[in-house]
Design a protein around this motif. Structure first.
Motif, PDB file in Angstrom:
ATOM      1  N   TYR A   1     -10.146  15.843  -2.014  1.00 50.57           N
ATOM      2  CA  TYR A   1      -9.083  16.841  -2.221  1.00 50.57           C
ATOM      3  C   TYR A   1      -9.478  18.112  -2.511  1.00 50.57           C
ATOM      4  O   TYR A   1      -9.026  19.222  -1.949  1.00 50.57           O
ATOM      5  CB  TYR A   1      -8.104  16.392  -3.417  1.00 50.57           C
ATOM      6  CG  TYR A   1      -7.413  15.030  -3.103  1.00 50.57           C
ATOM      7  CD1 TYR A   1      -6.766  14.938  -2.007  1.00 50.57           C
ATOM      8  CD2 TYR A   1      -8.237  13.976  -3.727  1.00 50.57           C
ATOM      9  CE1 TYR A   1      -6.268  13.660  -1.750  1.00 50.57           C
ATOM     10  CE2 TYR A   1      -7.483  12.494  -3.272  1.00 50.57           C
ATOM     11  CZ  TYR A   1      -6.741  12.600  -2.297  1.00 50.57           C
ATOM     12  OH  TYR A   1      -6.041  11.318  -2.164  1.00 50.57           O
TER      13      TYR A   1
ATOM     14  N   ILE B   1     -10.039  19.409   1.075  1.00 49.15           N
ATOM     15  CA  ILE B   1      -8.966  19.679   1.853  1.00 49.15           C
ATOM     16  C   ILE B   1      -8.213  20.947   1.413  1.00 49.15           C
ATOM     17  O   ILE B   1      -7.924  21.832   2.295  1.00 49.15           O
ATOM     18  CB  ILE B   1      -7.985  18.337   1.918  1.00 49.15           C
ATOM     19  CG1 ILE B   1      -8.577  17.371   2.476  1.00 49.15           C
ATOM     20  CG2 ILE B   1      -6.497  19.026   2.406  1.00 49.15           C
ATOM     21  CD1 ILE B   1      -7.828  16.160   2.200  1.00 49.15           C
ATOM     22  N   LEU B   2      -8.079  21.294   0.065  1.00 50.73           N
ATOM     23  CA  LEU B   2      -7.376  22.318  -0.330  1.00 50.73           C
ATOM     24  C   LEU B   2      -8.050  23.702  -0.203  1.00 50.73           C
ATOM     25  O   LEU B   2      -7.722  24.799   0.039  1.00 50.73           O
ATOM     26  CB  LEU B   2      -7.163  22.164  -1.880  1.00 50.73           C
ATOM     27  CG  LEU B   2      -5.921  21.219  -2.387  1.00 50.73           C
ATOM     28  CD1 LEU B   2      -5.754  21.347  -3.939  1.00 50.73           C
ATOM     29  CD2 LEU B   2      -4.878  21.103  -1.676  1.00 50.73           C
TER      30      LEU B   2
ATOM     31  N   ARG C   1      -7.188  24.544   3.305  1.00 46.69           N
ATOM     32  CA  ARG C   1      -5.864  24.653   3.237  1.00 46.69           C
ATOM     33  C   ARG C   1      -5.287  26.229   2.773  1.00 46.69           C
ATOM     34  O   ARG C   1      -4.656  26.870   3.305  1.00 46.69           O
ATOM     35  CB  ARG C   1      -5.043  23.662   2.619  1.00 46.69           C
ATOM     36  CG  ARG C   1      -3.584  23.707   2.963  1.00 46.69           C
ATOM     37  CD  ARG C   1      -2.972  22.647   2.294  1.00 46.69           C
ATOM     38  NE  ARG C   1      -1.431  22.718   1.748  1.00 46.69           N
ATOM     39  CZ  ARG C   1      -0.782  22.006   0.644  1.00 46.69           C
ATOM     40  NH1 ARG C   1      -1.517  21.144   0.297  1.00 46.69           N
ATOM     41  NH2 ARG C   1       0.346  22.296   0.566  1.00 46.69           N
TER      42      ARG C   1
ATOM     43  N   PHE D   1      -5.946  18.776  -8.182  1.00 46.68           N
ATOM     44  CA  PHE D   1      -6.007  18.891  -6.754  1.00 46.68           C
ATOM     45  C   PHE D   1      -5.242  17.869  -6.179  1.00 46.68           C
ATOM     46  O   PHE D   1      -4.536  17.982  -4.963  1.00 46.68           O
ATOM     47  CB  PHE D   1      -7.685  19.036  -6.266  1.00 46.68           C
ATOM     48  CG  PHE D   1      -8.361  20.278  -6.738  1.00 46.68           C
ATOM     49  CD1 PHE D   1      -7.716  21.510  -7.140  1.00 46.68           C
ATOM     50  CD2 PHE D   1      -9.724  20.159  -6.823  1.00 46.68           C
ATOM     51  CE1 PHE D   1      -8.673  22.502  -7.632  1.00 46.68           C
ATOM     52  CE2 PHE D   1     -10.413  21.308  -7.246  1.00 46.68           C
ATOM     53  CZ  PHE D   1      -9.983  22.218  -7.453  1.00 46.68           C
ATOM     54  N   GLU D   2      -5.507  16.502  -6.556  1.00 45.45           N
ATOM     55  CA  GLU D   2      -4.789  15.417  -6.097  1.00 45.45           C
ATOM     56  C   GLU D   2      -3.200  15.635  -6.046  1.00 45.45           C
ATOM     57  O   GLU D   2      -2.449  15.356  -5.155  1.00 45.45           O
ATOM     58  CB  GLU D   2      -5.317  14.341  -6.725  1.00 45.45           C
ATOM     59  CG  GLU D   2      -4.788  13.273  -5.988  1.00 45.45           C
ATOM     60  CD  GLU D   2      -5.259  11.657  -6.400  1.00 45.45           C
ATOM     61  OE1 GLU D   2      -6.351  11.563  -7.159  1.00 45.45           O
ATOM     62  OE2 GLU D   2      -4.592  10.609  -6.050  1.00 45.45           O
TER      63      GLU D   2
ATOM     64  N   HIS E   1      -2.069  18.396  -3.480  1.00 42.14           N
ATOM     65  CA  HIS E   1      -2.367  17.912  -2.169  1.00 42.14           C
ATOM     66  C   HIS E   1      -1.193  16.794  -1.859  1.00 42.14           C
ATOM     67  O   HIS E   1      -0.680  16.778  -0.742  1.00 42.14           O
ATOM     68  CB  HIS E   1      -3.696  17.233  -1.868  1.00 42.14           C
ATOM     69  CG  HIS E   1      -3.566  16.469  -0.476  1.00 42.14           C
ATOM     70  ND1 HIS E   1      -3.712  17.275   0.560  1.00 42.14           N
ATOM     71  CD2 HIS E   1      -3.640  15.199   0.007  1.00 42.14           C
ATOM     72  CE1 HIS E   1      -3.687  16.538   1.714  1.00 42.14           C
ATOM     73  NE2 HIS E   1      -3.799  15.215   1.211  1.00 42.14           N
ATOM     74  N   LYS E   2      -0.861  15.894  -2.738  1.00 43.26           N
ATOM     75  CA  LYS E   2      -0.063  14.857  -2.422  1.00 43.26           C
ATOM     76  C   LYS E   2       1.476  15.220  -2.661  1.00 43.26           C
ATOM     77  O   LYS E   2       2.386  14.654  -2.433  1.00 43.26           O
ATOM     78  CB  LYS E   2      -0.088  13.529  -3.600  1.00 43.26           C
ATOM     79  CG  LYS E   2      -1.462  12.876  -2.966  1.00 43.26           C
ATOM     80  CD  LYS E   2      -1.794  11.654  -3.721  1.00 43.26           C
ATOM     81  CE  LYS E   2      -2.912  10.993  -3.080  1.00 43.26           C
ATOM     82  NZ  LYS E   2      -3.342   9.636  -3.905  1.00 43.26           N
TER      83      LYS E   2
ATOM     84  N   TYR F   1       2.680  23.319  -4.727  1.00 42.88           N
ATOM     85  CA  TYR F   1       1.721  24.379  -4.604  1.00 42.88           C
ATOM     86  C   TYR F   1       2.763  25.898  -4.910  1.00 42.88           C
ATOM     87  O   TYR F   1       3.983  25.720  -4.108  1.00 42.88           O
ATOM     88  CB  TYR F   1       1.190  24.799  -3.197  1.00 42.88           C
ATOM     89  CG  TYR F   1       0.756  26.109  -2.863  1.00 42.88           C
ATOM     90  CD1 TYR F   1      -0.268  26.477  -3.553  1.00 42.88           C
ATOM     91  CD2 TYR F   1       1.358  26.828  -1.825  1.00 42.88           C
ATOM     92  CE1 TYR F   1      -1.037  27.834  -3.387  1.00 42.88           C
ATOM     93  CE2 TYR F   1       0.923  28.079  -1.430  1.00 42.88           C
ATOM     94  CZ  TYR F   1      -0.093  28.633  -2.386  1.00 42.88           C
ATOM     95  OH  TYR F   1      -0.711  29.788  -2.056  1.00 42.88           O
TER      96      TYR F   1
ATOM     97  N   LYS G   1      -6.354  12.715   6.267  1.00 45.31           N
ATOM     98  CA  LYS G   1      -5.602  13.165   5.101  1.00 45.31           C
ATOM     99  C   LYS G   1      -5.301  14.645   5.123  1.00 45.31           C
ATOM    100  O   LYS G   1      -4.306  15.144   4.435  1.00 45.31           O
ATOM    101  CB  LYS G   1      -5.987  13.101   3.729  1.00 45.31           C
ATOM    102  CG  LYS G   1      -6.240  11.501   3.160  1.00 45.31           C
ATOM    103  CD  LYS G   1      -6.379  11.430   1.556  1.00 45.31           C
ATOM    104  CE  LYS G   1      -6.200   9.848   1.432  1.00 45.31           C
ATOM    105  NZ  LYS G   1      -6.726   9.561  -0.115  1.00 45.31           N
ATOM    106  N   SER G   2      -5.958  15.320   6.170  1.00 49.75           N
ATOM    107  CA  SER G   2      -5.518  16.623   6.264  1.00 49.75           C
ATOM    108  C   SER G   2      -5.406  16.907   7.714  1.00 49.75           C
ATOM    109  O   SER G   2      -5.211  16.012   8.458  1.00 49.75           O
ATOM    110  CB  SER G   2      -6.920  17.531   6.084  1.00 49.75           C
ATOM    111  OG  SER G   2      -7.856  17.397   6.804  1.00 49.75           O
TER     112      SER G   2
END
Lengths: 222, 222, 222, 222
Positions: A114, A117-118, A121, A210-211, A214-215, A219, D215-216
């Motif tokens: 996570y 990924i963040l 992003r 973070f999880e 993401h889920k 945000y 996941k991304s």
């Protein structure tokens, strides 16, 4: 092997052995939770302030199976104090800067799904901003969920000394986006605390947040 | 440390030691499943009814590594019965109210990813409503899947005593949305049972249901 | 407690003790993987064929912490052979039918997130159909990935004896959708095998396939 | 059983016992992380080069509970050197080719949720391409995140010897898409390294990257 073991054990005093055991325990938990797969991550703790001596994981070790030999003691230039010791991580100067400039007693760096990924992003927004979640209170100095925490996202680089310089300047200017933690884009999370227990708590808190981010659609832009 | 240990051990009778061990075991499992990361959560069990004495986890402890010293005994005002004991959680009065007004023998509070996300997502609807899933039968008093369970979502606050008063009133009015559990928005889950085993079963059941609801389109509005 | 322990231990011969240990080990693994949270699920194994005697988990036990006392031996009507034994699960007759009609040596029932979600999502299509995945070869009798396995989805009910009758008829007619496993809508998975090891392998294979199907677009309609 | 145990233990010299223990430890971790459920996967290590002897897991074993008896030693035709040994996996020739043609000291094959999903999703593009992620540096020979790694996706087949021939040709032609790993569509991941530790690191790195990609939206087409 036996010789190296003797050297590294003799180089750790009682405080160093205690710190290494705390880091070894944190590493097992982080590996179990998939935050330091494949020898990724590195961990450190301040052994002494004057002169600065940092106990840090040697390069390329499995962080879920660390032994007391898998650490190096470095000085404030990030160099091993004993040339016979294993090679420290290429990211050692980030740890040194956080110990010197931010007063951290322990610095922990993880590579989780996570955070990776963040960091990608939100890279274009310069930092990740987190607000209105109770778990923020697990970060040192935060006493209410009704707040906003900014986490800087640096570009990834293979010149970690240059990144360490940039980080030092931001800390010197009290930049609020490097107060608790930072991300490196496509790479992972750095956080720290006054001791290993606090730094480990910060890792757990941030990985949780973070999880959640993401889920969900939680945000909130800065 | 040795002194504090003596005090806390002498303050726990055989029943208290048994309850603390059940809570320690539950804490290990909850930490492993990522429901109490970063010292979040708090757990309690009733040691005596007349007068009310509640064994509750001290503030700021890692819930996956609780020891027998990491508990406080509080009275029905939520104050430690022994001033030398560690500080109880700021949320202690929620536990006291549930023990007194709902007759709970054990109260468990967790901070999971899915409870956090659902508490945000359904906050505007006042409560989360769950129906037509076999796992609902794991909640005390539910004997068929063909039912609807309502779980109140409170706004988060840093004044937990005020929230405790609100909760006490709802229980006094037999509000069905606080019969098994409640959520605090962006914060986490409270559930309880006649003993630690039942409260732990309720945590597991509800965390399962939250993950199912988040990952599917099974939500049915009330 | 001591008396009950004596009775249940004396009622298990060497074969029964071996089977109970295999089931206890499977239960620990399933609990760790979140497939039997909150005392959900039930497990059985055939102790003898003539007359049929089935060792089955007692109702309401934590499946991750089963002990040798947490089992009942039932006959082909699903009744405990010893009236002093604990209450068997309400779903006992499903196990008996699978042992008698499908020749199963062990039957395992789990409640996982993905089996719950898929059982709802595909309930309207009568069964779940899985094809073209190597892991299908882990199911008994399947020798190529280039196949299609059908898994019946029954409506949930609180009358499990009626469901057991329906299942028995489908097995008698060699219905291919109850050859390896079935789902109960909003409830969970039943699968079985010639022994505990094969039934456990089937649980692992099917839970894997359910997660793959839920997380991807691999579903192919029948 | 006792006889077979004697034979297999006597057939493993000190090096073989060390390698089998490293593989047993890797298997426990992979099972815990759900990468080898249901007896899926197979693992090998080179015991000698001249003549080539490969220690490989026997067919149908639970990879989380491997014992020292659950291995076979095969020659460069993939045949057991001792006819009394257990049956090797049908995929043995893939291991032999990697040991011979790619110089691998250890080959590990897993069946994970994300490798299965990505192998289906990107099968039409011939390979999966991964770039700009720090974790790529965990792959042998990669020294910067600023790179692109290609991972071949083969069609699944039940004729593994034919696939082994195809693989051997690609390695002989230095095809960059089989330099670190390959996927088989709907089946799983193969990767390897100079020893068990490196092959295990590659599994962990690649499983991490697959989860990040799934996941991304990080996929970049080749």
């Amino acid at each position: 092997m036996t010789l190296q073991k003797q050297q590294s054990e003799s180089s750790l005093d009682q405080n160093g052995r205690l710190l290494s055991r705390q880091i070894i325990d944190a590493g097992k938990i982080f590996f179990d939770k998939n935050w330091v797969l494949g020898t990724s991550g590195n961990f450190s703790a301040v052994v002494s302030r004057e002169p600065l001596r940092l106990l840090i994981t040697a390069s390329g070790k499995n962080k879920g199976e660390l032994g007391s030999d898998d650490f190096v003691i470095v000085d404030e230039q990030g160099k091993p104090v004993d040339p016979s010791m294993a090679k420290p991580s290429a990211e050692t100067m980030l740890h040194v800067v956080l110990a010197k400039e931010a007063g951290a007693g322990s610095i922990l760096h993880t590579h989780s799904v996570y955070s990776t990924i963040l960091s990608k992003r939100f890279f274009g927004e310069d930092h990740l901003s987190i607000s209105d979640l109770e778990m923020l209170k697990g970060l040192s100095g935060i006493t209410t969920h009704d707040t906003r925490v900014k986490i800087k996202i640096f570009a990834n680089t293979q010149d970690m000394n240059e990144l360490a310089d940039q980080l030092a300047k931001m800390i010197a200017h009290n930049d609020e986006s490097v107060k608790h933690a930072f991300l490196i884009c496509g790479h992972g999370l750095y956080t720290w605390g006054k001791d290993v227990a606090e730094a480990r708590r910060h890792i757990e808190i941030l990985e949780f947040l973070f999880e959640v981010i993401h889920k969900s659609d939680l945000y909130t832009s800065s």
